[in-house]
Design a protein around this motif. Structure first.
Motif, PDB file in Angstrom:
ATOM      1  N   PRO A  50     -62.573 -21.592   7.972  1.00 23.93           N
ATOM      2  CA  PRO A  50     -61.569 -21.486   6.900  1.00 23.93           C
ATOM      3  C   PRO A  50     -61.513 -22.704   5.991  1.00 23.93           C
ATOM      4  N   ALA A  51     -61.855 -23.876   6.519  1.00 24.39           N
ATOM      5  CA  ALA A  51     -61.830 -25.074   5.677  1.00 24.39           C
ATOM      6  C   ALA A  51     -62.864 -24.996   4.558  1.00 24.39           C
ATOM      7  N   LEU A  52     -63.894 -24.159   4.743  1.00 24.95           N
ATOM      8  CA  LEU A  52     -64.946 -24.031   3.739  1.00 24.95           C
ATOM      9  C   LEU A  52     -64.822 -22.756   2.918  1.00 24.95           C
ATOM     10  N   THR A  53     -63.820 -21.918   3.220  1.00 26.46           N
ATOM     11  CA  THR A  53     -63.688 -20.625   2.547  1.00 26.46           C
ATOM     12  C   THR A  53     -62.273 -20.423   2.008  1.00 26.46           C
ATOM     13  N   GLU A  54     -61.731 -21.465   1.420  1.00 30.10           N
ATOM     14  CA  GLU A  54     -60.432 -21.389   0.742  1.00 30.10           C
ATOM     15  C   GLU A  54     -59.312 -20.930   1.680  1.00 30.10           C
ATOM     16  N   GLY A  55     -59.466 -21.200   2.982  1.00 25.13           N
ATOM     17  CA  GLY A  55     -58.442 -20.817   3.939  1.00 25.13           C
ATOM     18  C   GLY A  55     -58.600 -19.423   4.512  1.00 25.13           C
ATOM     19  N   TYR A  56     -59.634 -18.700   4.117  1.00 23.58           N
ATOM     20  CA  TYR A  56     -59.894 -17.361   4.644  1.00 23.58           C
ATOM     21  C   TYR A  56     -60.863 -17.442   5.821  1.00 23.58           C
ATOM     22  N   SER A  57     -60.933 -16.334   6.579  1.00 28.25           N
ATOM     23  CA  SER A  57     -61.781 -16.350   7.770  1.00 28.25           C
ATOM     24  C   SER A  57     -63.253 -16.131   7.443  1.00 28.25           C
ATOM     25  N   ALA A  58     -63.548 -15.489   6.296  1.00 28.30           N
ATOM     26  CA  ALA A  58     -64.932 -15.215   5.938  1.00 28.30           C
ATOM     27  C   ALA A  58     -65.049 -14.991   4.440  1.00 28.30           C
ATOM     28  N   VAL A  84     -70.577 -12.861  -7.768  1.00 28.22           N
ATOM     29  CA  VAL A  84     -69.296 -12.284  -7.352  1.00 28.22           C
ATOM     30  C   VAL A  84     -69.045 -12.688  -5.913  1.00 28.22           C
ATOM     31  N   ALA A  85     -67.790 -12.961  -5.609  1.00 23.76           N
ATOM     32  CA  ALA A  85     -67.442 -13.398  -4.260  1.00 23.76           C
ATOM     33  C   ALA A  85     -66.186 -12.677  -3.803  1.00 23.76           C
ATOM     34  N   TRP A  86     -66.150 -12.371  -2.514  1.00 27.81           N
ATOM     35  CA  TRP A  86     -64.924 -11.840  -1.946  1.00 27.81           C
ATOM     36  C   TRP A  86     -64.651 -12.516  -0.624  1.00 27.81           C
ATOM     37  N   TYR A  87     -63.376 -12.679  -0.331  1.00 33.24           N
ATOM     38  CA  TYR A  87     -62.900 -13.429   0.843  1.00 33.24           C
ATOM     39  C   TYR A  87     -62.031 -12.533   1.708  1.00 33.24           C
ATOM     40  N   ILE A  88     -62.247 -12.598   3.007  1.00 31.95           N
ATOM     41  CA  ILE A  88     -61.545 -11.736   3.967  1.00 31.95           C
ATOM     42  C   ILE A  88     -60.540 -12.554   4.769  1.00 31.95           C
ATOM     43  N   ILE A 132     -60.674  -4.444   1.662  1.00 31.61           N
ATOM     44  CA  ILE A 132     -62.061  -4.893   1.639  1.00 31.61           C
ATOM     45  C   ILE A 132     -62.079  -6.410   1.553  1.00 31.61           C
ATOM     46  N   ALA A 133     -61.178  -6.955   0.758  1.00 31.35           N
ATOM     47  CA  ALA A 133     -61.033  -8.405   0.633  1.00 31.35           C
ATOM     48  C   ALA A 133     -59.636  -8.694   0.113  1.00 31.35           C
ATOM     49  N   ARG A 134     -59.186  -9.927   0.337  1.00 35.62           N
ATOM     50  CA  ARG A 134     -57.878 -10.330  -0.178  1.00 35.62           C
ATOM     51  C   ARG A 134     -57.996 -11.365  -1.279  1.00 35.62           C
ATOM     52  N   ARG A 135     -59.219 -11.654  -1.638  1.00 42.81           N
ATOM     53  CA  ARG A 135     -59.480 -12.533  -2.780  1.00 42.81           C
ATOM     54  C   ARG A 135     -60.819 -12.122  -3.386  1.00 42.81           C
ATOM     55  N   PHE A 136     -60.860 -11.983  -4.711  1.00 45.59           N
ATOM     56  CA  PHE A 136     -62.074 -11.652  -5.440  1.00 45.59           C
ATOM     57  C   PHE A 136     -62.297 -12.694  -6.530  1.00 45.59           C
TER      58      PHE A 136
END
Length: 313
Positions: free
Chosen positions: A285-293, A309-313, A217-221
């Motif tokens: 990615p430059a605005l999302t900690e290196g993630y695509s979304a 709460v935030a999650w990153y894909i 679902i995400a790789r960062r929470f």
């Protein structure tokens, strides 16, 4: 900038949309559609009144709504969804007491490869019972979940219900706190995020997102605390929990190290603090900690924004 994460991994959620009120309609504010351009085009041509389509149903019923099949349903984009391979969706209304701020919609496809869970739990007779959920190919875990209930304070749904705060559970297959650990381990589920869903009426809802390594679902929470008793009078939030495949724990219990803190309009979390609305950001990615979304979701309590709460894909 840290290494950019490979975005080619199949994710459990394929589309995320943000619908906001505009008079008596819900209009699309933003969305992450990946490579489903035709579905995005079909979506941008429509809006929803109260009770219309999936976003409108969540608005009218003032509750999260799970739709596990589109054919013959009230879903308004059945043909476009079928062409995109989308089969299921969950709509999450964001209320500040009686005021609807937005409806967040996530859409998934059904395949033997996708493992995960998006669950909606609701309070009934003093217990948290499964209202509905989408599990992809995790059919045994779905069956176990349908036959499991949680007293206040027990497991992820019961813990969120009791604390009235978001929670992260790690290593679901071996964690003693996760009641469904055995079936979660067999399904390959690893990380669980639980989020309270406040609504205008008295019924209590909890959203749980359970992620597997193969189709995450995400790789960062992240969980941010914005309550005044935690951050002071300034509109701000402090990172109180987080985990990520790349960086490991995102917070520290070391008293000598200051906690991560953001203020209104500072980055994506600060944008949520300033507007009170969810944020969906993709393709940067430059605005999302290196993630695509990424998705950032506000949680209200007592007429004020209490958590993000935030999650990153």
């Amino acid at each position: 900038m840290d290494t950019v994460i490979d975005a080619r991994v199949k994710t459990f959620i394929q589309v995320t949309e943000l619908w906001i009120p505009d008079g008596d309609r819900l209009v699309l504010a933003n969305g992450n559609y990946g490579d489903l351009a035709a579905f995005e085009t079909a979506t941008r041509a429509i809006s929803f009144g109260k009770g219309e389509g999936l976003p409108g149903k969540a608005w009218a019923e003032q509750r999260p709504v799970v739709l596990k099949g589109f054919d013959g349903s009230y879903f308004k984009r059945i043909e476009a969804a079928a062409e995109a391979g989308l089969t299921s969706a969950v709509a999450l209304p964001v209320f500040d007491e009686d005021d609807l701020k937005a409806v967040l919609v996530v859409l998934c496809s059904d395949s033997d490869e996708r493992i995960g869970a998006i669950e909606v739990w609701s309070e009934l007779d003093g217990l948290m019972m499964l209202d509905d959920g989408y599990y992809g190919a995790a059919k045994h875990f779905e069956w176990v979940s349908q036959h499991t209930h949680f007293p206040r304070g027990q497991g992820l749904p019961g813990g969120v219900w009791s604390a009235r705060t978001p929670m992260l559970f790690r290593e679901l297959g071996s964690g003693y706190r996760f009641i469904r650990a055995d079936s979660a381990g067999k399904a390959g589920l690893t990380t669980g995020l639980g989020v309270p869903v406040p609504v205008p009426h008295d019924r209590q809802f909890v959203l749980t997102l359970l992620s597997a390594r193969g189709t995450p679902i995400a790789r960062r929470f992240e969980i941010w605390d914005a309550r005044p008793e935690k951050v002071g009078k300034e509109t701000a939030a402090i990172l109180v929990d987080g985990i990520c495949e790349r960086d490991g724990p995102l917070w520290t219990d070391d008293n000598d190290a200051p906690p991560r803190r953001v203020t209104a309009n500072q980055g994506n979390i600060g944008k949520v603090l300033a507007t009170g609305l969810p944020v969906i950001l993709s393709g940067a990615p430059a605005l999302t900690e290196g993630y695509s979304a990424m998705v950032a979701l506000p949680v209200y309590q007592g007429g004020a924004l209490a958590h993000v709460v935030a999650w990153y894909i």
